[in-house]
Design a protein around this motif. Structure first.
Motif, PDB file in Angstrom:
ATOM      1  N   THR A 273      -1.110   0.424  -8.932  1.00 55.54           N
ATOM      2  CA  THR A 273      -2.217   0.504  -7.966  1.00 55.54           C
ATOM      3  C   THR A 273      -2.579  -0.871  -7.424  1.00 55.54           C
ATOM      4  OG1 THR A 273      -3.123   2.467  -9.068  1.00 55.54           O
ATOM      5  CG2 THR A 273      -4.626   1.207  -7.657  1.00 55.54           C
ATOM      6  N   LEU A 274      -2.697  -1.860  -8.306  1.00 59.15           N
ATOM      7  CA  LEU A 274      -3.054  -3.215  -7.871  1.00 59.15           C
ATOM      8  C   LEU A 274      -1.997  -3.792  -6.939  1.00 59.15           C
ATOM      9  CD1 LEU A 274      -4.430  -4.647 -11.226  1.00 59.15           C
ATOM     10  CD2 LEU A 274      -5.738  -4.346  -9.122  1.00 59.15           C
ATOM     11  N   HIS A 275      -0.730  -3.551  -7.254  1.00 58.64           N
ATOM     12  CA  HIS A 275       0.335  -4.060  -6.390  1.00 58.64           C
ATOM     13  C   HIS A 275       0.329  -3.356  -5.028  1.00 58.64           C
ATOM     14  CE1 HIS A 275       2.792  -5.748  -9.978  1.00 58.64           C
ATOM     15  NE2 HIS A 275       2.161  -6.715  -9.353  1.00 58.64           N
ATOM     16  N   TYR A 276       0.125  -2.039  -5.029  1.00 57.64           N
ATOM     17  CA  TYR A 276       0.153  -1.309  -3.752  1.00 57.64           C
ATOM     18  C   TYR A 276      -1.026  -1.699  -2.867  1.00 57.64           C
ATOM     19  CZ  TYR A 276       0.342   2.448  -0.341  1.00 57.64           C
ATOM     20  OH  TYR A 276       0.401   3.155   0.846  1.00 57.64           O
ATOM     21  N   PHE A 277      -2.198  -1.830  -3.441  1.00 53.41           N
ATOM     22  CA  PHE A 277      -3.361  -2.194  -2.635  1.00 53.41           C
ATOM     23  C   PHE A 277      -3.299  -3.660  -2.209  1.00 53.41           C
ATOM     24  CE2 PHE A 277      -4.946   1.845  -3.811  1.00 53.41           C
ATOM     25  CZ  PHE A 277      -5.947   2.165  -2.905  1.00 53.41           C
ATOM     26  N   SER A 278      -2.673  -4.503  -3.016  1.00 50.85           N
ATOM     27  CA  SER A 278      -2.460  -5.886  -2.594  1.00 50.85           C
ATOM     28  C   SER A 278      -1.549  -5.923  -1.379  1.00 50.85           C
ATOM     29  CB  SER A 278      -1.833  -6.697  -3.741  1.00 50.85           C
ATOM     30  OG  SER A 278      -2.699  -6.773  -4.844  1.00 50.85           O
ATOM     31  N   PHE A 279      -0.522  -5.069  -1.402  1.00 58.87           N
ATOM     32  CA  PHE A 279       0.374  -4.962  -0.248  1.00 58.87           C
ATOM     33  C   PHE A 279      -0.386  -4.489   0.994  1.00 58.87           C
ATOM     34  CE2 PHE A 279       2.482  -1.594   2.208  1.00 58.87           C
ATOM     35  CZ  PHE A 279       3.360  -2.363   2.964  1.00 58.87           C
ATOM     36  N   LEU A 280      -1.220  -3.452   0.841  1.00 63.91           N
ATOM     37  CA  LEU A 280      -1.976  -2.919   1.979  1.00 63.91           C
ATOM     38  C   LEU A 280      -2.889  -3.993   2.579  1.00 63.91           C
ATOM     39  CD1 LEU A 280      -3.007   0.644   0.714  1.00 63.91           C
ATOM     40  CD2 LEU A 280      -1.221   0.072   2.373  1.00 63.91           C
ATOM     41  N   LEU A 281      -3.558  -4.748   1.727  1.00 64.42           N
ATOM     42  CA  LEU A 281      -4.452  -5.797   2.221  1.00 64.42           C
ATOM     43  C   LEU A 281      -3.674  -6.920   2.892  1.00 64.42           C
ATOM     44  CD1 LEU A 281      -6.985  -5.992  -0.749  1.00 64.42           C
ATOM     45  CD2 LEU A 281      -7.447  -5.164   1.551  1.00 64.42           C
ATOM     46  N   LEU A 282      -2.525  -7.273   2.311  1.00 64.72           N
ATOM     47  CA  LEU A 282      -1.696  -8.325   2.920  1.00 64.72           C
ATOM     48  C   LEU A 282      -1.166  -7.870   4.275  1.00 64.72           C
ATOM     49  CD1 LEU A 282      -0.360 -11.091   2.681  1.00 64.72           C
ATOM     50  CD2 LEU A 282       1.530 -10.002   1.447  1.00 64.72           C
ATOM     51  N   LEU A 283      -0.755  -6.617   4.369  1.00 60.27           N
ATOM     52  CA  LEU A 283      -0.277  -6.073   5.637  1.00 60.27           C
ATOM     53  C   LEU A 283      -1.400  -6.058   6.672  1.00 60.27           C
ATOM     54  CD1 LEU A 283       2.260  -4.752   6.933  1.00 60.27           C
ATOM     55  CD2 LEU A 283       1.293  -2.537   6.293  1.00 60.27           C
ATOM     56  N   THR A 284      -2.599  -5.693   6.234  1.00 65.00           N
ATOM     57  CA  THR A 284      -3.767  -5.701   7.119  1.00 65.00           C
ATOM     58  C   THR A 284      -4.060  -7.107   7.624  1.00 65.00           C
ATOM     59  OG1 THR A 284      -4.731  -3.820   5.931  1.00 65.00           O
ATOM     60  CG2 THR A 284      -6.224  -5.131   7.295  1.00 65.00           C
ATOM     61  N   LEU A 285      -3.981  -8.074   6.717  1.00 64.38           N
ATOM     62  CA  LEU A 285      -4.219  -9.471   7.091  1.00 64.38           C
ATOM     63  C   LEU A 285      -3.214  -9.934   8.140  1.00 64.38           C
ATOM     64  CD1 LEU A 285      -5.580 -12.236   6.702  1.00 64.38           C
ATOM     65  CD2 LEU A 285      -4.011 -12.630   4.787  1.00 64.38           C
ATOM     66  N   LEU A 286      -1.939  -9.650   7.929  1.00 66.30           N
ATOM     67  CA  LEU A 286      -0.908 -10.051   8.886  1.00 66.30           C
ATOM     68  C   LEU A 286      -1.107  -9.373  10.234  1.00 66.30           C
ATOM     69  CD1 LEU A 286       2.255  -9.977   6.577  1.00 66.30           C
ATOM     70  CD2 LEU A 286       0.999 -11.984   7.390  1.00 66.30           C
ATOM     71  N   LEU A 287      -1.522  -8.111  10.206  1.00 62.37           N
ATOM     72  CA  LEU A 287      -1.763  -7.377  11.453  1.00 62.37           C
ATOM     73  C   LEU A 287      -2.925  -7.987  12.219  1.00 62.37           C
ATOM     74  CD1 LEU A 287      -0.743  -4.890  13.032  1.00 62.37           C
ATOM     75  CD2 LEU A 287      -2.473  -3.539  11.842  1.00 62.37           C
ATOM     76  N   PHE A 288      -3.977  -8.357  11.519  1.00 64.11           N
ATOM     77  CA  PHE A 288      -5.127  -8.984  12.167  1.00 64.11           C
ATOM     78  C   PHE A 288      -4.738 -10.342  12.760  1.00 64.11           C
ATOM     79  CE2 PHE A 288      -8.047  -5.893  10.539  1.00 64.11           C
ATOM     80  CZ  PHE A 288      -9.182  -6.020  11.322  1.00 64.11           C
TER      81      PHE A 288
END
Length: 368
Positions: A273-288
């Motif tokens: 869970t921590l790895h998947y949500f870290s990925f989601l947040l990192l992807l969100t950051l890159l998109l922003f």
């Protein structure tokens, strides 16, 4: 690793043991000078996190492009090669929401803002419906229909008179968005006025009472509709990290339900869970970041297309990433991976939707 100047004294400042090289063999503290320039406070934090040995960048690379690999390696006990899951999540969450918070400081919902545009669209739709209803009204009042209606005992006329279609009662949505006061655009003078209306209407809109009370409170402080909207968005962004942190154990719990209790512990699902949500947040950051860069160019059709393409690609990739990471981590049959993954995706989508709704309500009511 460290870049501080090594002390000439070989006695560890922390435990007093003899230090032959850079690090104390007893406690692990680095035997360097204790006094540093001011900038060392910041460089040491970044150095401590990244270690300058590829640990940080290797973690980012695997997190983004190799679904499930970090979790798999961590489960195998090889835990010194990459950033620990909790530390990784906290760092990425901090950077992501810090960047987003900087972006929302420039929000503007003035006359040319998105809010006004949507208000005009909704208002135009209402006007179209009113025009159609007027055509029906005129048709029903024609002599031919009136003559035919006499045979029904005036049922059509009665239905028309009791109809709630009335131009005077139309809600001007555009006026709500452009007005200087939300409550006045709704025709409300105070909460007492609202309560009196509710008594006549049979408490029809009582659910909205706390929200109206908050709007009255903010307007009394001098906030315009635009400022109230900005406060709501900022409050939601501020509370989102807390909501996500609460949601993480629930996400791991759902994984625990759908997998073997003997083979997998709740701890294992927590790491995934921590790895998947870290990925989601990192992807969100890159998109922003990419959208921010593109915003410096003219908002032409091509730029809008690129933005839409990036957003769509990110959403699709996030979904595919989950299924691939799930398969590589739990090593289930591909068909079972798809079935369980789809169920988890569906259930989490519903729960997360309610979480966002709750977040919006709490954020609105806590605005000040």
């Amino acid at each position: 690793m460290g870049h501080g100047k090594i002390r000439e004294d070989k006695t560890c400042l922390n435990c007093g043991h003899q230090v032959e090289e850079r690090y104390c063999p007893h406690c692990g503290q680095e035997n360097i000078e204790s006094r540093h320039p001011f900038y060392y406070l910041f460089t040491h934090f970044f150095e401590d996190f990244t270690h300058y040995d590829g640990q940080f960048w290797g973690t980012m690379k695997n997190l983004l492009f190799k679904p499930g690999k970090l979790t798999q390696i961590y489960m195998e006990g090889k835990r010194a090669r990459f950033v620990p899951p909790v530390k990784l999540y906290i760092f990425i969450s901090f950077v992501t929401f810090l960047f987003i918070s900087f972006q929302i400081t420039d929000l503007n919902f003035g006359k040319e803002g998105v809010q006004i545009h949507k208000g005009k669209e909704i208002n135009n739709e209402i006007k179209k419906e009113v025009a159609k209803n007027e055509e029906v009204r005129n048709a029903l009042q024609s002599p031919e229909v009136a003559k035919a209606d006499s045979l029904t005992g005036g049922m059509l006329a009665h239905a028309l008179d009791s109809s709630q279609i009335n131009k005077k009662d139309d809600i001007d949505v555009e006026n709500i968005f452009t007005s200087k006061s939300i409550t006045k655009s709704l025709g409300l003078k105070s909460m007492e006025d609202f309560d009196n209306r509710e008594k006549k209407n049979g408490q029809k809109y009582q659910t909205f009472r706390p929200f109206l009370a908050k709007i009255f409170e903010l307007e009394e402080k001098g906030h315009s509709p635009n400022e109230i909207t900005n406060l709501f968005i900022k409050s939601s962004i501020h509370n989102l990290p807390k909501a996500l942190f609460i949601y993480l154990p629930l996400f791991a719990f759902l994984l625990w339900i759908f997998h073997s209790k003997r083979k997998w512990w709740y701890f294992d699902h927590g790491v995934f869970t921590l790895h998947y949500f870290s990925f989601l947040l990192l992807l969100t950051l890159l998109l922003f970041v990419l959208n921010k860069v593109l915003s410096y160019f003219d908002e032409n059709t091509f730029i809008m297309f690129i933005k839409g393409l990036l957003t769509t690609s990110a959403v699709v990739y996030a979904g595919c990433y989950f299924f691939i990471a799930h398969y590589k981590t739990y090593r289930t049959h591909p068909a079972l991976t798809i079935l369980v993954g789809a169920l988890l995706f569906f259930i989490n989508t519903i729960i997360f939707t309610f979480l966002l709704m709750g977040l919006g309500i709490v954020s609105f009511l806590l605005m000040h």
